[in-house]
Design an enzyme around this catalytic site. Structure first.
Site, PDB file in Angstrom:
ATOM      1  N   ASN A   8       0.804  -1.221   0.000  1.00  0.00           N
ATOM      2  CA  ASN A   8       0.000   0.000   0.000  1.00  0.00           C
ATOM      3  C   ASN A   8       0.837   1.271   0.000  1.00  0.00           C
ATOM      4  O   ASN A   8       0.381   2.319  -0.437  1.00  0.00           O
ATOM      5  CB  ASN A   8      -0.902  -0.078   1.252  1.00  0.00           C
ATOM      6  CG  ASN A   8      -1.453   1.253   1.680  1.00  0.00           C
ATOM      7  OD1 ASN A   8      -2.415   1.737   1.108  1.00  0.00           O
ATOM      8  ND2 ASN A   8      -0.838   1.861   2.697  1.00  0.00           N
ATOM      9  N   TYR A  46       2.857   9.629 -11.067  1.00  0.00           N
ATOM     10  CA  TYR A  46       1.999   8.887 -10.124  1.00  0.00           C
ATOM     11  C   TYR A  46       1.023   7.998 -10.901  1.00  0.00           C
ATOM     12  O   TYR A  46       0.858   6.815 -10.585  1.00  0.00           O
ATOM     13  CB  TYR A  46       1.254   9.894  -9.243  1.00  0.00           C
ATOM     14  CG  TYR A  46       0.313   9.255  -8.231  1.00  0.00           C
ATOM     15  CD1 TYR A  46       0.785   8.762  -7.026  1.00  0.00           C
ATOM     16  CD2 TYR A  46      -1.055   9.162  -8.499  1.00  0.00           C
ATOM     17  CE1 TYR A  46      -0.075   8.181  -6.106  1.00  0.00           C
ATOM     18  CE2 TYR A  46      -1.925   8.588  -7.589  1.00  0.00           C
ATOM     19  CZ  TYR A  46      -1.430   8.103  -6.384  1.00  0.00           C
ATOM     20  OH  TYR A  46      -2.289   7.521  -5.473  1.00  0.00           O
ATOM     21  N   LYS A  50       0.713   3.873 -10.834  1.00  0.00           N
ATOM     22  CA  LYS A  50      -0.495   3.186 -10.367  1.00  0.00           C
ATOM     23  C   LYS A  50      -1.101   2.308 -11.463  1.00  0.00           C
ATOM     24  O   LYS A  50      -1.655   1.247 -11.180  1.00  0.00           O
ATOM     25  CB  LYS A  50      -1.510   4.220  -9.854  1.00  0.00           C
ATOM     26  CG  LYS A  50      -1.063   4.897  -8.564  1.00  0.00           C
ATOM     27  CD  LYS A  50      -0.944   3.877  -7.450  1.00  0.00           C
ATOM     28  CE  LYS A  50      -0.389   4.408  -6.162  1.00  0.00           C
ATOM     29  NZ  LYS A  50      -0.310   3.397  -5.106  1.00  0.00           N
ATOM     30  N   THR A  68      -6.956  11.239   3.836  1.00  0.00           N
ATOM     31  CA  THR A  68      -5.708  10.853   4.502  1.00  0.00           C
ATOM     32  C   THR A  68      -4.720  11.999   4.279  1.00  0.00           C
ATOM     33  O   THR A  68      -4.996  12.905   3.489  1.00  0.00           O
ATOM     34  CB  THR A  68      -5.119   9.598   3.834  1.00  0.00           C
ATOM     35  OG1 THR A  68      -4.740   9.964   2.494  1.00  0.00           O
ATOM     36  CG2 THR A  68      -6.101   8.437   3.776  1.00  0.00           C
TER      37      THR A  68
HETATM   38  N1  LIG Z   1      -5.633   9.248  -0.354  1.00  0.00           N
HETATM   39  C1  LIG Z   1      -6.138   9.113  -1.569  1.00  0.00           C
HETATM   40  O1  LIG Z   1      -6.960   9.966  -2.026  1.00  0.00           O
HETATM   41  C2  LIG Z   1      -5.794   7.911  -2.426  1.00  0.00           C
HETATM   42  C3  LIG Z   1      -6.564   7.668  -3.576  1.00  0.00           C
HETATM   43  C4  LIG Z   1      -6.265   6.571  -4.366  1.00  0.00           C
HETATM   44  C5  LIG Z   1      -5.221   5.727  -4.007  1.00  0.00           C
HETATM   45  N2  LIG Z   1      -4.484   5.997  -2.890  1.00  0.00           N
HETATM   46  C6  LIG Z   1      -3.404   5.061  -2.565  1.00  0.00           C
HETATM   47  O2  LIG Z   1      -3.622   4.537  -1.279  1.00  0.00           O
HETATM   48  C7  LIG Z   1      -2.365   4.172  -0.678  1.00  0.00           C
HETATM   49  C8  LIG Z   1      -2.268   4.770   0.711  1.00  0.00           C
HETATM   50  O3  LIG Z   1      -2.318   6.181   0.591  1.00  0.00           O
HETATM   51  P1  LIG Z   1      -2.757   7.128   1.796  1.00  0.00           P
HETATM   52  O4  LIG Z   1      -3.732   8.070   1.242  1.00  0.00           O
HETATM   53  O5  LIG Z   1      -3.075   6.321   3.003  1.00  0.00           O
HETATM   54  O6  LIG Z   1      -1.367   7.923   1.980  1.00  0.00           O
HETATM   55  P2  LIG Z   1      -0.570   8.436   3.280  1.00  0.00           P
HETATM   56  O7  LIG Z   1      -1.502   8.723   4.384  1.00  0.00           O
HETATM   57  O8  LIG Z   1       0.312   9.507   2.748  1.00  0.00           O
HETATM   58  O9  LIG Z   1       0.303   7.162   3.664  1.00  0.00           O
HETATM   59  C9  LIG Z   1       1.329   6.714   2.837  1.00  0.00           C
HETATM   60  C10 LIG Z   1       2.076   5.630   3.581  1.00  0.00           C
HETATM   61  O10 LIG Z   1       3.123   5.134   2.741  1.00  0.00           O
HETATM   62  C11 LIG Z   1       4.318   5.093   3.500  1.00  0.00           C
HETATM   63  N3  LIG Z   1       5.458   5.244   2.605  1.00  0.00           N
HETATM   64  C12 LIG Z   1       5.654   6.185   1.650  1.00  0.00           C
HETATM   65  N4  LIG Z   1       6.845   6.002   1.059  1.00  0.00           N
HETATM   66  C13 LIG Z   1       7.421   4.935   1.665  1.00  0.00           C
HETATM   67  C14 LIG Z   1       8.662   4.275   1.500  1.00  0.00           C
HETATM   68  N5  LIG Z   1       9.552   4.651   0.581  1.00  0.00           N
HETATM   69  N6  LIG Z   1       8.922   3.219   2.302  1.00  0.00           N
HETATM   70  C15 LIG Z   1       8.036   2.816   3.233  1.00  0.00           C
HETATM   71  N7  LIG Z   1       6.837   3.394   3.418  1.00  0.00           N
HETATM   72  C16 LIG Z   1       6.547   4.455   2.647  1.00  0.00           C
HETATM   73  C17 LIG Z   1       4.178   6.224   4.507  1.00  0.00           C
HETATM   74  O11 LIG Z   1       4.954   5.939   5.659  1.00  0.00           O
HETATM   75  P3  LIG Z   1       6.327   6.628   6.084  1.00  0.00           P
HETATM   76  O12 LIG Z   1       6.283   8.054   5.620  1.00  0.00           O
HETATM   77  O13 LIG Z   1       6.326   6.465   7.584  1.00  0.00           O
HETATM   78  O14 LIG Z   1       7.369   5.811   5.424  1.00  0.00           O
HETATM   79  C18 LIG Z   1       2.714   6.115   4.858  1.00  0.00           C
HETATM   80  O15 LIG Z   1       2.515   5.155   5.870  1.00  0.00           O
HETATM   81  C19 LIG Z   1      -1.301   4.667  -1.642  1.00  0.00           C
HETATM   82  O16 LIG Z   1      -0.881   3.588  -2.460  1.00  0.00           O
HETATM   83  C20 LIG Z   1      -2.027   5.692  -2.495  1.00  0.00           C
HETATM   84  O17 LIG Z   1      -1.429   5.845  -3.763  1.00  0.00           O
HETATM   85  C21 LIG Z   1      -4.748   7.054  -2.080  1.00  0.00           C
END
Ligand SMILES: NC(=O)c1ccc[n+]([C@@H]2O[C@H](COP(=O)([O-])OP(=O)(O)OC[C@H]3O[C@@H](n4cnc5c(N)ncnc54)[C@H](OP(=O)(O)O)[C@@H]3O)[C@@H](O)[C@H]2O)c1
Length: 254
Positions: free
Chosen positions: A90, A157, A161, A192
């Site tokens: 994720n 991005y 994806k 988030t």
């Molecule tokens: N939020 C949205 O609107 C949305 C929509 C569609 C899809 N998504 C997808 O949903 C997933 C989760 O997103 P979210 O919205 O929950 O984002 P978020 O709150 O920014 O969380 C991202 C997470 O990824 C970790 N991360 C980032 N780079 C990393 C690395 N190099 N190594 C290890 N961990 C890493 C971060 O932890 P650390 O910084 O502690 O490493 C954090 O726990 C992602 O794949 C995103 O593309 C999100």
């Protein structure tokens, strides 16, 4: 009846947002959790919350774009809990919003390696561990961006994806005989830190909300329930799918 009793689930990006919500939901459903991210304090806080609620969890700090992390987080799961049944890959970054001609090769590579390279590396080490245990369920978190919607200034991005969906389909057919299911989850806009970064002004947030037929963002917990469906035997006849949990972005035209 808990849906994940006796299962071990590795969840990347568990320090925040959707990954954090998955860790808490999966733990409440009986799974042993291995929570992975770079920020240790946030992971330790999550582990405290899960164990105080009666769940079982440990954390592993590392950068998922590095092969050493991908290998050692799987070894750690096997050493600590004796198995790896579920992986939710994720973790991701959004990157800077900018037109394609301004993206440097270094920025492009960083986003592709973090979002798509980590998915490949995750699979490379998770699949043999699952095969040795008799099967498993892999979930890759993709996005509506790059699939149902082309968003300007998000090309790296979006490419990362869309790549995750191709990887999912290839691995689903590659691993079916090993009793390993591989599916992608495509959230819509989710409230988030990443969702807030993508829609950082009231105007931008209202624009993003209005893309959805439901006219709102998802909560991370709503998306975690879709991840639970894919991870658990509730989806036992699904493999290679791209499951939309997108609030109707794909059907909304007004
Ligand atoms: N939020 C949205 O609107 C949305 C929509 C569609 C899809 N998504 C997808 O949903 C997933 C989760 O997103 P979210 O919205 O929950 O984002 P978020 O709150 O920014 O969380 C991202 C997470 O990824 C970790 N991360 C980032 N780079 C990393 C690395 N190099 N190594 C290890 N961990 C890493 C971060 O932890 P650390 O910084 O502690 O490493 C954090 O726990 C992602 O794949 C995103 O593309 C999100």
């Amino acid at each position: 009846m808990k849906q994940l009793s006796g299962k071990t689930a590795l969840i990347t990006g568990a320090s925040s947002g959707i990954g954090r919500a998955c860790a808490k939901l999966f733990a409440a459903q009986g799974a042993n959790i291995v929570a992975v991210a770079r920020r240790e304090n946030e992971l330790q806080q999550l582990i405290r919350e899960i164990t105080e609620a009666g769940g079982s969890a440990t954390c592993f700090c590392g950068d998922v774009s590095e092969e050493n992390t991908a290998r050692t987080m799987v070894d750690y799961s096997l050493d600590y809990f004796g198995a790896l049944d579920i992986a939710v890959n994720n973790a991701a970054i959004l990157g800077k919003s900018q037109p394609v001609e301004e993206i440097t090769m270094a920025e492009w590579t960083h986003i592709i390696n973090t979002n798509l390279g980590s998915a490949f590396l995750g699979a490379k080490y998770q699949i043999p561990a699952m095969r040795a245990g008799g099967g498993g369920s892999l979930v890759f978190v993709s996005s509506f961006v790059g699939y149902t919607l082309g968003m300007p200034h998000m090309s790296a991005y979006a490419a990362s994806k869309a790549g995750v969906i191709g990887l999912t389909k290839a691995l689903a057919s590659e691993c079916a005989a090993d009793n390993i299911r591989v599916n992608a989850l495509l959230p819509g806009g989710t409230d988030t830190p990443m969702g807030q970064e993508a829609a950082s002004t009231a105007e931008a947030r209202s624009f993003v909300e209005n893309l959805h037929a439901l006219k709102r963002l998802a909560s991370p917990e709503e998306i975690a329930h879709s991840a639970l469906y894919l991870a658990s035997s509730s989806s036992s006849f699904s493999t290679g799918i791209a499951l939309l949990a997108d609030g109707g972005i794909s059907v909304s035209r007004i």
